[in-house]
Design a protein around this motif. Structure first.
Motif, PDB file in Angstrom:
ATOM      1  N   VAL A  48       0.836  -1.194   0.000  1.00 17.98           N
ATOM      2  CA  VAL A  48       0.000   0.000   0.000  1.00 17.98           C
ATOM      3  C   VAL A  48       0.875   1.250   0.000  1.00 17.98           C
ATOM      4  N   GLY A  49       2.009   1.171   0.662  1.00 15.14           N
ATOM      5  CA  GLY A  49       2.942   2.290   0.630  1.00 15.14           C
ATOM      6  C   GLY A  49       3.409   2.586  -0.773  1.00 15.14           C
ATOM      7  N   SER A  50       3.720   1.542  -1.527  1.00 14.68           N
ATOM      8  CA  SER A  50       4.158   1.729  -2.907  1.00 14.68           C
ATOM      9  C   SER A  50       3.051   2.335  -3.763  1.00 14.68           C
ATOM     10  N   LEU A  51       1.822   1.882  -3.537  1.00 15.23           N
ATOM     11  CA  LEU A  51       0.687   2.432  -4.278  1.00 15.23           C
ATOM     12  C   LEU A  51       0.437   3.891  -3.911  1.00 15.23           C
ATOM     13  N   HIS A 233      -6.398  -5.131   1.769  1.00 16.06           N
ATOM     14  CA  HIS A 233      -6.268  -3.670   1.788  1.00 16.06           C
ATOM     15  C   HIS A 233      -7.355  -3.034   0.916  1.00 16.06           C
ATOM     16  N   LEU A 234      -8.594  -3.400   1.240  1.00 14.37           N
ATOM     17  CA  LEU A 234      -9.740  -2.915   0.479  1.00 14.37           C
ATOM     18  C   LEU A 234      -9.935  -1.402   0.528  1.00 14.37           C
ATOM     19  N   PRO A 235      -9.653  -0.724   1.651  1.00 13.15           N
ATOM     20  CA  PRO A 235      -9.900   0.725   1.667  1.00 13.15           C
ATOM     21  C   PRO A 235      -9.170   1.476   0.561  1.00 13.15           C
ATOM     22  N   PHE A 236      -7.912   1.133   0.306  1.00  7.52           N
ATOM     23  CA  PHE A 236      -7.188   1.840  -0.745  1.00  7.52           C
ATOM     24  C   PHE A 236      -7.785   1.518  -2.111  1.00  7.52           C
ATOM     25  N   GLN A 237      -8.148   0.251  -2.320  1.00  8.10           N
ATOM     26  CA  GLN A 237      -8.758  -0.129  -3.599  1.00  8.10           C
ATOM     27  C   GLN A 237     -10.085   0.594  -3.806  1.00  8.10           C
ATOM     28  N   ALA A 238     -10.851   0.714  -2.725  1.00  2.00           N
ATOM     29  CA  ALA A 238     -12.124   1.428  -2.812  1.00  2.00           C
ATOM     30  C   ALA A 238     -11.897   2.902  -3.137  1.00  2.00           C
ATOM     31  N   ALA A 239     -10.826   3.460  -2.592  1.00  2.00           N
ATOM     32  CA  ALA A 239     -10.512   4.867  -2.871  1.00  2.00           C
ATOM     33  C   ALA A 239     -10.197   5.070  -4.353  1.00  2.00           C
ATOM     34  N   ILE A 240      -9.488   4.110  -4.957  1.00  2.00           N
ATOM     35  CA  ILE A 240      -9.212   4.190  -6.392  1.00  2.00           C
ATOM     36  C   ILE A 240     -10.511   4.245  -7.175  1.00  2.00           C
ATOM     37  N   GLN A 241     -11.442   3.352  -6.817  1.00  2.00           N
ATOM     38  CA  GLN A 241     -12.713   3.298  -7.533  1.00  2.00           C
ATOM     39  C   GLN A 241     -13.513   4.578  -7.343  1.00  2.00           C
ATOM     40  N   ALA A 242     -13.528   5.109  -6.105  1.00  2.00           N
ATOM     41  CA  ALA A 242     -14.284   6.330  -5.840  1.00  2.00           C
ATOM     42  C   ALA A 242     -13.712   7.514  -6.610  1.00  2.00           C
ATOM     43  N   LEU A 243     -12.395   7.630  -6.648  1.00  2.00           N
ATOM     44  CA  LEU A 243     -11.754   8.709  -7.403  1.00  2.00           C
ATOM     45  C   LEU A 243     -12.065   8.594  -8.888  1.00  2.00           C
ATOM     46  N   HIS A 244     -11.966   7.382  -9.410  1.00  2.00           N
ATOM     47  CA  HIS A 244     -12.224   7.170 -10.832  1.00  2.00           C
ATOM     48  C   HIS A 244     -13.670   7.516 -11.176  1.00  2.00           C
ATOM     49  N   ALA A 245     -14.601   7.032 -10.348  1.00  2.00           N
ATOM     50  CA  ALA A 245     -16.015   7.268 -10.630  1.00  2.00           C
ATOM     51  C   ALA A 245     -16.345   8.757 -10.588  1.00  2.00           C
ATOM     52  N   THR A 246     -15.778   9.473  -9.614  1.00  2.00           N
ATOM     53  CA  THR A 246     -16.053  10.907  -9.492  1.00  2.00           C
ATOM     54  C   THR A 246     -15.471  11.682 -10.664  1.00  2.00           C
ATOM     55  N   MET A 247     -14.214  11.405 -10.990  1.00  2.00           N
ATOM     56  CA  MET A 247     -13.580  12.111 -12.104  1.00  2.00           C
ATOM     57  C   MET A 247     -14.256  11.803 -13.434  1.00  2.00           C
ATOM     58  N   LYS A 248     -14.660  10.538 -13.605  1.00  2.00           N
ATOM     59  CA  LYS A 248     -15.322  10.168 -14.852  1.00  2.00           C
ATOM     60  C   LYS A 248     -16.669  10.874 -14.991  1.00  2.00           C
ATOM     61  N   ALA A 249     -17.403  10.952 -13.873  1.00  2.00           N
ATOM     62  CA  ALA A 249     -18.695  11.639 -13.922  1.00  2.00           C
ATOM     63  C   ALA A 249     -18.509  13.099 -14.327  1.00  2.00           C
ATOM     64  N   LEU A 250     -17.525  13.765 -13.737  1.00  2.00           N
ATOM     65  CA  LEU A 250     -17.275  15.166 -14.080  1.00  2.00           C
ATOM     66  C   LEU A 250     -16.809  15.310 -15.521  1.00  2.00           C
ATOM     67  N   ARG A 251     -15.964  14.379 -15.952  1.00  2.00           N
ATOM     68  CA  ARG A 251     -15.472  14.413 -17.343  1.00  2.00           C
ATOM     69  C   ARG A 251     -16.613  14.182 -18.323  1.00  2.00           C
ATOM     70  N   ASP A 252     -17.583  13.361 -17.906  1.00  2.00           N
ATOM     71  CA  ASP A 252     -18.717  13.059 -18.777  1.00  2.00           C
ATOM     72  C   ASP A 252     -19.786  14.141 -18.757  1.00  2.00           C
ATOM     73  N   GLY A 253     -19.552  15.196 -17.968  1.00  2.00           N
ATOM     74  CA  GLY A 253     -20.476  16.316 -17.971  1.00  2.00           C
ATOM     75  C   GLY A 253     -21.504  16.336 -16.867  1.00  2.00           C
ATOM     76  N   VAL A 254     -21.396  15.425 -15.919  1.00  2.00           N
ATOM     77  CA  VAL A 254     -22.332  15.439 -14.791  1.00  2.00           C
ATOM     78  C   VAL A 254     -22.058  16.688 -13.947  1.00  2.00           C
ATOM     79  N   ALA A 255     -23.093  17.406 -13.601  1.00  2.00           N
ATOM     80  CA  ALA A 255     -22.936  18.601 -12.777  1.00  2.00           C
ATOM     81  C   ALA A 255     -22.413  18.211 -11.401  1.00  2.00           C
ATOM     82  N   PRO A 256     -21.517  18.999 -10.823  1.00  2.00           N
ATOM     83  CA  PRO A 256     -20.965  18.656  -9.506  1.00  2.00           C
ATOM     84  C   PRO A 256     -22.030  18.344  -8.468  1.00  2.00           C
TER      85      PRO A 256
END
Length: 287
Positions: A48-51, A233-256
């Motif tokens: 997790v440190g490396s990630l 180490h699910l919390p870090f993996q979940a954080a990756i998914q949450a970041l991706h989903a949020t950024m993708k939504a904004l990139r796709d034009g979803v209003a904040p």
């Protein structure tokens, strides 16, 4: 010493009768969340440190300095939670292990593991290999000699069950227990028969780095001397998914305002200690 109470709390877990699951943490926010949820221990793994620090897989490209610095950031942000860290192979030979213990002790960790895997992977190898038993014992003895605070727990870690087989794992377990290590950290154990056999020869608390469906019952684990059992180490993996989903939504034009999955304001304020900073600003800045 500011770390004394945390190290005593970690030792209390080892000396207890129950098996606990630590929270996998990787930064100041994650450790504060773990504290708020009442976890007994935090766990910061080398992988997790490396990630977290490099965004790189667990190939031992993270340096001791980087790992110790992140450990300090986590410890500084926590109020009470003891931090267990996976110090991999100690970043070199026995002398490097001594330096590793020194840096991580100063960084405030409560317990650390040193493993007997040959790392980084030698040229031309594709499967994990273990160092000799003599070298492994030497590393643990060096780690114990290097610590200044005897409250700091040192775990001897081995993946012998999955790498060399149960017979070698039993030999290593007996030898590591005789070094004076505070715990025996096992990876690759997936069957009750394996854990039962090692528990028969272990004279110190056991820490499990891997679990399988066959060995998830905490009462059973506790009866075999297991005091800490990691759940990945699910919390870090979940954080990756949450970041991706949020950024993708904004990139796709979803209003904040329409992007879901946001924490409520109270949680955000709690993990950043907004009330404390407001009080300090009022008391010391006249704000």
């Amino acid at each position: 010493m500011r770390w004394k109470a945390r190290r005593e709390a970690a030792r209390a877990v080892l000396e207890g009768t129950a098996c606990i699951h630590p929270a996998s943490v990787h930064d100041p926010v994650s450790v504060r969340i773990a504290e708020g949820l009442g976890f007994e221990l935090g766990m910061f793994a080398g992988s997790v440190g490396s990630l977290t620090v490099l965004g790189a897989p667990d190939l031992i490209v993270l340096t001791l300095t980087e790992f110790a610095e992140q450990s300090l950031r986590i410890n500084r942000a926590a109020s009470r939670l003891p931090l267990v860290v996976d110090a991999d192979h100690g970043y070199g030979n026995a002398l490097n292990v001594m330096r590793t213990v020194e840096e991580l002790e100063i960084a405030g960790v409560s317990a650390m593991s040193i493993e007997d895997t040959e790392l980084p992977n030698p040229y031309g190898t594709s499967k994990p290999r273990l160092i000799t038993l003599d070298e492994g014992v030497g590393k643990i003895r060096a780690a114990l000699a290097a610590r200044q605070d005897k409250g700091l727990s040192i775990f001897a870690r081995t993946g012998a069950v999955s790498v060399n087989g149960l017979e070698d794992a039993l030999v290593r377990a007996k030898a590591y227990c005789k070094t004076g290590a505070d715990g025996l950290f096992l990876t690759g154990v997936t069957k009750r028969a394996e854990l039962d056999a090692i528990a028969e020869v272990a004279t110190i608390p056991i820490i499990l780095g891997t679990l399988s469906p066959e060995i998830t019952d905490r009462d059973y684990l506790a009866s075999r001397g297991v005091r800490i059992a990691l759940q990945g180490h699910l919390p870090f993996q979940a954080a990756i998914q949450a970041l991706h989903a949020t950024m993708k939504a904004l990139r796709d034009g979803v209003a904040p305002k329409d992007v879901g999955g946001m924490p409520d304001a109270a949680l955000g304020k709690a993990v950043t200690r907004e009330a404390d900073y407001a009080a300090w600003a009022k008391g010391y800045l006249g704000a």
